[in-house]
Design an enzyme around this catalytic site. Structure first.
Site, mmCIF file in Angstrom:
data_model
loop_
_atom_site.group_PDB
_atom_site.id
_atom_site.type_symbol
_atom_site.label_atom_id
_atom_site.label_comp_id
_atom_site.label_asym_id
_atom_site.label_seq_id
_atom_site.Cartn_x
_atom_site.Cartn_y
_atom_site.Cartn_z
ATOM 1 C CB THR A 119 -8.470 13.796 -66.296
ATOM 2 O OG1 THR A 119 -9.189 13.972 -65.544
ATOM 3 C CG2 THR A 119 -8.689 14.113 -67.350
ATOM 4 C CD GLU A 158 -11.108 15.424 -70.269
ATOM 5 O OE1 GLU A 158 -9.693 15.758 -71.080
ATOM 6 O OE2 GLU A 158 -11.243 15.694 -68.873
ATOM 7 C CE LYS A 172 -15.119 39.280 -64.328
ATOM 8 N NZ LYS A 172 -16.855 38.632 -63.803
ATOM 9 C CD1 TRP A 191 -13.573 37.813 -68.959
ATOM 10 C CD2 TRP A 191 -13.261 36.882 -67.354
ATOM 11 N NE1 TRP A 191 -14.621 36.859 -68.802
ATOM 12 C CE2 TRP A 191 -14.226 36.309 -66.883
ATOM 13 C CE3 TRP A 191 -12.242 36.710 -65.872
ATOM 14 C CZ2 TRP A 191 -14.526 35.770 -66.503
ATOM 15 C CZ3 TRP A 191 -12.909 35.732 -65.046
ATOM 16 C CH2 TRP A 191 -14.523 35.418 -64.853
HETATM 17 P P1 ADP Z 1 -3.679 17.657 -68.371
HETATM 18 O O1 ADP Z 1 -3.175 19.499 -68.690
HETATM 19 O O2 ADP Z 1 -4.129 17.990 -66.954
HETATM 20 O O3 ADP Z 1 -2.590 16.420 -67.854
HETATM 21 P P2 ADP Z 1 -4.368 17.603 -71.022
HETATM 22 O O4 ADP Z 1 -3.502 17.182 -71.223
HETATM 23 O O5 ADP Z 1 -5.834 16.739 -71.416
HETATM 24 O O6 ADP Z 1 -4.603 17.287 -69.146
HETATM 25 O O7 ADP Z 1 -4.669 19.244 -71.290
HETATM 26 C C1 ADP Z 1 -5.800 19.422 -71.590
HETATM 27 C C2 ADP Z 1 -5.296 21.200 -71.385
HETATM 28 O O8 ADP Z 1 -4.126 21.399 -71.861
HETATM 29 C C3 ADP Z 1 -6.246 21.534 -72.252
HETATM 30 O O9 ADP Z 1 -7.603 22.315 -71.309
HETATM 31 C C4 ADP Z 1 -5.488 23.517 -72.555
HETATM 32 O O10 ADP Z 1 -5.384 23.791 -71.746
HETATM 33 C C5 ADP Z 1 -4.383 23.267 -71.958
HETATM 34 N N1 ADP Z 1 -3.814 22.840 -73.714
HETATM 35 C C6 ADP Z 1 -3.866 22.037 -75.083
HETATM 36 N N2 ADP Z 1 -3.446 22.783 -75.877
HETATM 37 C C7 ADP Z 1 -3.355 23.803 -75.736
HETATM 38 C C8 ADP Z 1 -3.159 24.971 -76.540
HETATM 39 N N3 ADP Z 1 -2.337 24.982 -78.352
HETATM 40 N N4 ADP Z 1 -2.925 26.442 -76.226
HETATM 41 C C9 ADP Z 1 -3.269 26.584 -75.004
HETATM 42 N N5 ADP Z 1 -3.730 25.593 -74.172
HETATM 43 C C10 ADP Z 1 -3.743 24.542 -74.511
#
Ligand code: ADP
Length: 544
Positions: free
Chosen positions: A186, A331, A441, A446
């Site tokens: 990550t 993950e 918040k 929220w």
């Molecule tokens: P990073 O963004 O830290 O590089 P990831 O690619 O694993 O890591 O990102 C996952 C995150 O991206 C999710 O936990 C969520 O917050 C966001 N995300 C993914 N798909 C969507 C979606 N369709 N709508 C909103 N947020 C999303």
């Protein structure tokens, strides 16, 4: 229990490419190479070279369980590495070259990568980092002899030299399908990066799950171009799903600018593409500015962050594109849910159809729940939100060599905590409203930063918008909007407020609006709220 009398053949990643070479042998993989020219070959060629690679890896002394890193763009050689490395029982560890250098140092050392495969235009980056990687035994530059550069990298080898002369047939071992095959860290916006370790089983099931999702519409008539990098959660499974169904793969290399993408879309008959909203916002601007067209029957998948409604509408209405939204994370392999269409979709009124386009339906194999602070299930009414947790065969059960993070990630009853806040509606459609760490918040309630941003980006002069929480003595936090306005516009804060008024609740209206030339983005192309909050930490709201 009576045991079934069915064979127990393991789900192996090598089996995917072996299948493609036989069942779809003449289908193409096309690449815009890092060296420049377009390269094309078939699944059969790819399979032959992957077997040569497997021999070469064994000759290098690679053993099952070893981690081999890639610093590489989307190319056919990277596809070969996915299959060759995992095929012999080693682990293909894809790394995002855009991460901060201290993160790269942590990741390579924490994973104990033995070799690094890198693309030609990343040699300089690695030369600058190599001193921090004492355990890396050698660097393989993914090019041919003709393009091999002078380098200070120790034990630098040429990829094509490595393959040359190796036999084109390899007897792939069969082993426990739960064996690790690939790994991705990550980006570690808070704390150290954490390694998700995918297995052969999870990878194959995820790819089959994608193909069963329907909304991702892939088969042997598809030409798919993953803009999402192969180092960003395995290009969302495309290099595994496409060979299963025989789709043509078009790899864009490192040129992801709109003209380069459009050229490939048109020349290679692309009808499915996947990427993050930032890429699609850039492409949309380009289409609108130049009048360029996308090919007919185009499906555009957006994921990794929420996309604004205005963008979805513009693609669908002005450019004849079918928009599909996916949700997932490193993950979760990553795709857990995609496309909100479902039965009766076309008969719905326009607003309901678009509202559904902003949601996503879970894939078979994945279970989703939303929980309140006391771990009770929140009602599925499309309004109540809670922390999203998930479970399934392609969801991480922990992190590589990180007990503390592993423990924190899993609930007592065995569900993965996503850190996302979401609603689930009566039709079981999922919508992400925020990340727990980005929530605003105000007065005990929220405010969804994603909703606020989406409405703000509906203003024709807003190029990009991000909402962040600002401390407030009375309300605890209040929203602030940071906006990049379109070139040449004379957009004011009052214009934005007038646009928001009536589209969001009064108490959601931001206490302040700032205009910037550019928003900070993460290495995966998403707005970095962390950096933005840092940038505005000394800013004083006018309402205090
Ligand atoms: P990073 O963004 O830290 O590089 P990831 O690619 O694993 O890591 O990102 C996952 C995150 O991206 C999710 O936990 C969520 O917050 C966001 N995300 C993914 N798909 C969507 C979606 N369709 N709508 C909103 N947020 C999303």
């Amino acid at each position: 229990m009576l045991r079934g009398q069915m064979m127990d053949t393991p789900l192996m990643i090598s089996g995917i490419l072996a299948h493609a070479a036989q069942a779809h042998g003449k289908q193409e993989i096309v690449t815009r190479t890092v060296e420049g020219p377009i390269h094309r070959y078939t699944y059969r060629d790819c399979y032959a070279r992957t077997q040569q690679l497997a021999h070469a890896l064994v000759a290098l002394g690679v053993k099952p369980g070893d981690r081999l890193a890639t610093f590489a763009w989307n190319t056919y050689r990277h596809v070969e590495l996915y299959y060759g490395i995992s095929g012999i029982g080693a682990i293909c560890h894809t790394i995002n070259p855009r991460l901060f250098h201290d993160q790269l140092e942590y990741i390579v050392n924490h994973a104990e990568d033995r070799f690094i495969f890198l693309d030609l235009n990343l040699v300089e980056l690695l030369e600058g980092l190599a001193d921090q990687f004492p355990k890396v035994e050698g660097y393989i530059i993914m090019t041919d002899r003709e393009h091999m550069p002078e380098t200070t990298l120790k034990n630098a080898l040429c990829y094509e030299d490595l393959l040359e002369g190796q036999p084109e047939s390899y007897d792939w071992p069969l082993f426990d399908e739960n064996t690790a095959a690939a790994m991705c860290y990550t980006s570690g916006t808070t704390g150290n990066p954490k390694g998700a370790l995918y297995s052969h089983r999870s990878t194959v099931l995820h790819a089959m799950g994608l193909l069963a999702a329907g909304t991702l519409t892939m088969d042997s008539t598809t030409s798919v171009l993953p803009v999402v990098p192969m180092f960003h959660v395995q290009a969302w499974g495309q290099a595994y799903a496409a060979p299963i169904c025989g789709a043509k793969i078009v790899m864009p290399g490192f040129r992801l600018d709109p003209p380069s993408l459009l050229e490939l879309f048109n020349d290679e008959g692309v009808n499915l593409t996947l990427g993050v909203p930032t890429i699609w916002l850039g492409l949309l601007n380009h289409l609108n500015e130049t009048g360029a067209k996308l090919p007919a029957g185009f499906v555009l998948v957006s994921g990794g962050a929420a996309a604004p409604l205005s963008m979805i509408k513009a693609y669908e209405e002005d450019h004849g594109v079918t928009y599909v939204q996916g949700w997932g994370m490193t993950e979760t392999s990553p795709v857990c849910a995609a496309g909100g269409e479902g039965p009766g979709f076309t008969e719905l009124d326009e607003d309901t159809r678009y509202a559904r386009k902003m949601k996503q339906r879970r894939l078979f194999g994945v279970e989703l729940r939303i929980l309140d602070d006391d771990h009770n299930d929140v009602p599925h009414d499309g309004k109540s939100s809670g922390e999203l947790v998930c479970r399934g065969p392609w969801i991480a059960s922990g992190y590589f060599n990180d007990d503390e993070a592993s423990k924190a990630a899993i609930t007592e009853d065995g569900w993965f905590r996503t850190g996302d806040v979401a609603t689930i509606d009566e039709d079981s459609l999922l919508q992400i409203t925020d990340r727990t760490k980005d929530l605003i918040k105000s007065g005990g309630e929220w405010i969804s930063s994603i909703d606020l941003e989406s409405v703000a980006m509906g203003h024709p002069d807003v190029q990009e918008a991000a909402a962040i929480a600002m401390p407030h003595p009375k309300w605890t936090e209040r929203p602030m909007l940071v906006i990049v306005s379109r070139d040449g516009s004379s957009l004011t804060a009052d214009d934005v407020l007038a646009h928001l008024d009536g589209q969001v609740a009064k108490w959601w209206l931001p206490d302040d609006i700032a205009f910037v030339d550019e928003l900070p983005h993460t290495a995966t192309g998403k707005v970095s709220k962390l950096q933005l909050r840092e940038q505005f930490k000394d800013h004083k709201l006018p309402t205090i």
